[in-house]
Motif scaffolding. Sequence first.
Motif, short mmCIF file in Angstrom:
data_model
loop_
_atom_site.label_atom_id
_atom_site.label_comp_id
_atom_site.label_asym_id
_atom_site.label_seq_id
_atom_site.Cartn_x
_atom_site.Cartn_y
_atom_site.Cartn_z
N TYR A 179 -8.54 1.64 -0.13
CA TYR A 179 -8.41 2.93 0.54
C TYR A 179 -9.20 4.00 -0.21
CZ TYR A 179 -5.97 6.65 3.09
OH TYR A 179 -5.66 7.71 3.88
N ARG A 180 -9.05 3.98 -1.52
CA ARG A 180 -9.72 4.98 -2.34
C ARG A 180 -11.24 4.86 -2.23
NH1 ARG A 180 -9.66 8.30 -6.57
NH2 ARG A 180 -7.46 8.66 -6.26
N ALA A 216 -0.54 11.44 -5.65
CA ALA A 216 -1.81 10.73 -5.68
C ALA A 216 -2.91 11.58 -6.30
CB ALA A 216 -2.21 10.32 -4.26
N GLY A 254 0.09 7.25 -5.86
CA GLY A 254 -1.28 7.30 -5.40
C GLY A 254 -2.20 6.38 -6.18
N GLY A 255 -1.61 5.40 -6.87
CA GLY A 255 -2.41 4.45 -7.63
C GLY A 255 -2.83 4.98 -8.99
N GLN A 267 -2.47 1.14 -9.66
CA GLN A 267 -3.26 0.84 -8.47
C GLN A 267 -3.15 -0.64 -8.11
OE1 GLN A 267 -4.46 1.48 -11.53
NE2 GLN A 267 -6.63 1.10 -11.67
N PHE A 283 0.82 -1.21 0.00
CA PHE A 283 0.00 0.00 0.00
C PHE A 283 0.86 1.26 0.00
CE2 PHE A 283 -2.02 3.34 2.56
CZ PHE A 283 -3.11 3.60 1.75
N ASP A 284 1.73 1.34 1.01
CA ASP A 284 2.49 2.57 1.22
C ASP A 284 3.27 3.00 -0.01
OD1 ASP A 284 1.57 2.52 3.69
OD2 ASP A 284 3.47 2.06 4.70
N GLN A 300 1.00 4.29 -2.70
CA GLN A 300 0.33 5.52 -2.29
C GLN A 300 1.29 6.71 -2.34
OE1 GLN A 300 -2.81 5.48 -1.83
NE2 GLN A 300 -3.31 7.42 -0.89
N THR A 303 -4.69 -0.08 -2.39
CA THR A 303 -4.95 1.34 -2.67
C THR A 303 -6.38 1.54 -3.17
OG1 THR A 303 -4.08 1.17 -4.92
CG2 THR A 303 -2.55 1.87 -3.21
#
Lengths: 371, 372, 485
Positions: free
Chosen positions: A331-332, C253, A318-319, A324, A310-311, A314, A328
């Motif tokens: 999370y989104r 992002a 940010g995917g 992605q 994930f980290d 991100q 992620t």
Amino acid sequence: MQRSSEKPRQPGGPVQWLSVNAIGLFTALAIPLATFLVLYWGFFFLRDSDAPKIVIAIVAIVWGVGGVAALYLVANSLVDRLGDTWRARIQPFIFVGPAVAILLWYLAVPSLRTLWISLLDRNGVDFVGLSNYIAVFTTRNMFTAFRNNILWILFGATASVIFGLLVAILADRSRFENIAKSVIFMPMAISMVGAGVIWNMMYEVNPNVGLLNAIYTGVTGNNPVAWKAAAEIAPWNNLFLIVVMVWLQSGFAMVLFSAAIKGIPGEILEAGRVDGATEIQVFFRIMIPYIMGTIITVSTTIIIFSLKIFDVVQVMTGGQFGTQVIATQYYREYFTNQNAGFGSAIAIVLLITVIPVMIYNLRQLNDQEAF
Amino acid sequence: MATASSAKKIKKTSKLGPILINGSLLLLILIWLLPTFALLVSSFRTRFDIQTSGWWSIVPHRAWMTDRVIDPDPNWDRDGVMNIEGAQGTFEEFRNGITLDNGTRVFWIGNKRIGKVEIQAYKWTSNFNFTLENYGQVLGGKTFEVRQPDGTIKTEQADNFVGAFLNSLTVTIPSTLIPILIAAFAAYGFAWMRFSGRRVLFVMVVALLVVPLQIALVPILQDYVRLNLNGTFLGIWLAHTGFGLPLATYLLFNYIRGLPRDILESAFIDGASHFTIFVRLILPLSVPALASFAIFQFLWTWNDYLVALIFIGAKPDVQVLTMRLAEMVGSRGNDWHLLTAGAFVSMVLPLVVFFSLQRFFVRGLLAGSVKG
Amino acid sequence: MNRKFAPLFVLLLVASLLLAACPAATPTAEPAAEPAAEEAAPTAEVAEEAEAAPTAAAAEEDAHPGEEAAMAKGLTELAAAYHGDYEGTIVTMTGPFTDEDAVKFDNSMAAFEEATGIDIQYEGSKEFEASITVRVQAGDAPDIVDFPQPGLLGTFAKQGKVVPATVMIPEAWLAENYLQSWLDMATMEGPDGPAQYGVWQRFNAKSLVWYPKASFDAAGYPIPTTWEELQALQDMIVSDGDTPWCVGIESGAATGWAATDWTEEFMLRTTSLENYDAWVLGELPFESPEVKNAIESFATIWNDDSMVSGGRAAIVTTFFGDAPTGMFQDPPTCWLHKQGNFITSFFPEGTEYGVDYGVFYLPGIDAEYGSPFLVAGDIMAAMTDRPEVRAVMQFFSTGEGVKGWLAAGGALGPQKDVQLDWYGSDLERDIAGLVNNATSVRFDGSDLMPGEVGAGSFWKGMTDYFSGAADLDTVLAEIDASWPR
């Protein structure tokens, strides 16, 4: 923690034991009671106190670590007074009980809750059946995410394990062991934000700032490439994020492998060498089989890391740009889009992907003989 | 592998062994070090330098350096061919630079209207412009100048990092030690004890490895609100314990399971209880595994942001180091050059932990306990 | 061994705990943070209790001038707060701004806190979205939340987690102190139908074009006031051998958001306000000719390598904060940069408004649609209803509530009673003047759209289109498909 300790303190078969001695009974009751009271009081002290941080920290360490140890001790001394049958029945739960209780509270129950929400609509109110799951398996975004997770496992997990093992073995024979291991480990200590800054700088498009493009444009004379974003190299732009993970996580594999290699008794290695085995034979015939368990553990763990990566994503993209991954997307959907049902369904799918790993590890457990 | 020819080859190369080993190790070290080194160099550079030139430009290299600057003559025909300092070309050609036979280059900077002409030479240079300002701001706290409604300017100094550092320690140490102890007991239980439900419970532990901790935030915080645990250090230790336990149990299980069976057998024959065996035998023998997990759990809790944010919040008196670092970057993300220095500051303690625990990774803990 | 050891251990444990606790036990009166948030006592009780003690003290001092003013505006709780009725209470707040902005906020609240004795505890974080979602769902929400995007507030409003602003602040005062369009933008669907949730505390202006003033003057470039003049200026810069625009939409992002701003600007300038509003609500699809035309009208600039510094390829990969740096090179490599007023914090240190850089309004294109102004802002919404929370919310609805921030710079006040001379810098005063000249004001559309679109497919679609990964029709169809219905 108290909650878990109560489980083993069930009285069992105490009649004959009760008559044995009253002092025993007194200690048996007083010690747990005292322990409990101290821990109970510590709980409120720690919860409500605004004492200086250092005091709290010290109390915390004593309370937390000492308290846990004391609970185990007390519980065990209680069980020791029981008959053999009851002891055999209860004692395992003193060992695994606290861990299981905490896991239930912190992870298992929330997972069940997520399972329930995944059957509800975006506001988590109306029941919608499996439609969130249908959406998970039919949206293009999710396909990309699944594909990327497979890339992460194929390249990221494999490379991390191989590099970790390689360094652990090489370092074991080198005079520079500590230096080498420290260097490989160092990225783990850098916070994700720091790692993000430096790798974004590596991949920067402007060849005056981005090292990769400085080399690339210098060598080929082509225009610089946006390594993380370029549509023309998709899906291989994911590899540039995977490199970050390998850089960060190989230290993890290395530390564990190193510990395992150190666990190989020197006598065994010596015996092999005396028998005339070459170093490479020693490696493949003695070391690898000996640390096979660790290899499996580390691989399992790193595969799971790659599944829930994930980290890195991100922080780096940010995917976006087709990078992605499942986590992620979760999370989104859950936080950015406030779509509780869909987000939860993604999390559950992530949980399902771990089933093969679970089955494999269960087989391992079955091979294991216990006392 | 075992064919005669390959064995021979190995025999031959084995003399090269140390060189080969150290050589490949060196290569790996260099690759791994590169980004960290870049980070280190960048942490001493100014925001402007980071933005406009690569960190490697600190290495002496040859580049076009400005010798002198001349103002363009307004009469030059910017849309036609110009003759400047012996170089002849159009505006576009001058913008790309025209190199003369004597090795100098004539370079037009800017546009036709307000440009200037630089006469450049290809010289050795290095961008050795280091500053400690980044570290000063990270360690000492930023200074803000805030204009007040009455027109005066009030200077506010943000807290230095000591408070956040202490908070991080307060969060991290118990969050590291508690799960290790609990997990070690559980790992022993799973590995060497027989009880009903062992399989189900163990599968649960493995399955929970994959649970993203984000899904647990809402229900746990709900419980904490009920128990009045939100915003307390106790709450976050328990949370980190919960989130770290699956991995701790799993890793320690695999290590403890791998301990030689005969050690335990002989102990049992001597009449030792499970508890005694665990405390006297297993824990000392598991030190490498305990140490390695301690390192990881320490790192993860040290570098954690989200769990701390949810359970103890971001108020200055409780905020941890990662939050301070994230804030360093500024309200708009405009001060990210400070992150490079911040990353190094926050790295120091984890590295100390690593170095101090590294000595537990030594051979011979099992020596003498295994026959043959 | 266990039996001997266990009591000893417990004893040690007790002793160490007691020892460690001793110095701490004395100053610990009561956990300070909890009671205010937890008790949620009925209004009357708290008011009574609070009044009993501090009135005497408050009465000794002269009445605070704010009390009378608040009374005149019908802000009962605010007046009571100035009277000292809520002394010693705590109001917790959270929001996405940190660092310098948090300092500015604390500063702008300092006078209020001192006058009323209410302690406003603000806590900002970079993971605002996640943390506020978790907190609200877990029932751990702070009293007041600063939302930079009304869309997120809308979700909580629908779930009934937000106290409507009209409950806390007299409607008449809101209508008096805000333009109707601000009130409309705060109106959202609640559990019992639409209501006004939250008050606008401060805003940022977006329809601004920045330019390097010193170089502009040296080159003799004119400041354009109409679209034609802007186009003439572009051509002039191109013929001088430079690229006019500095554009960068990379933002990790959030890559692509800067392109959504441009889309909104051109929607406002190429079609009617009705169409803009319908588009924001999802009634006018992205695939409609109006939206497509708006995007194409600025894409002709963006897709032209001679118009954009670094060419089209650089747009997607240039960090939005780095984009304007070209303006500050000597001489500049690009000359115009459209961005909200926050961008000044990315300008090189030491650059000064009016000397190194200037700003002008991005002119309207079609006289029919006038000169619209695009804004974004922060809306304060209350999650709990206590008198001191009301007082703070009422404070935010007055110009006084943002005065300190205006002086510190970096924000504009939407309240009508904000005076131009409150602005601490010429820059914000000039921008406020530009906003006042606008014929219409509209809020950043992508912030109002559902998260899937406004913080997802819209960003991604713009990024894909300008990076060349997909053509415009595909992108627009995908954005439409992502709209949650």
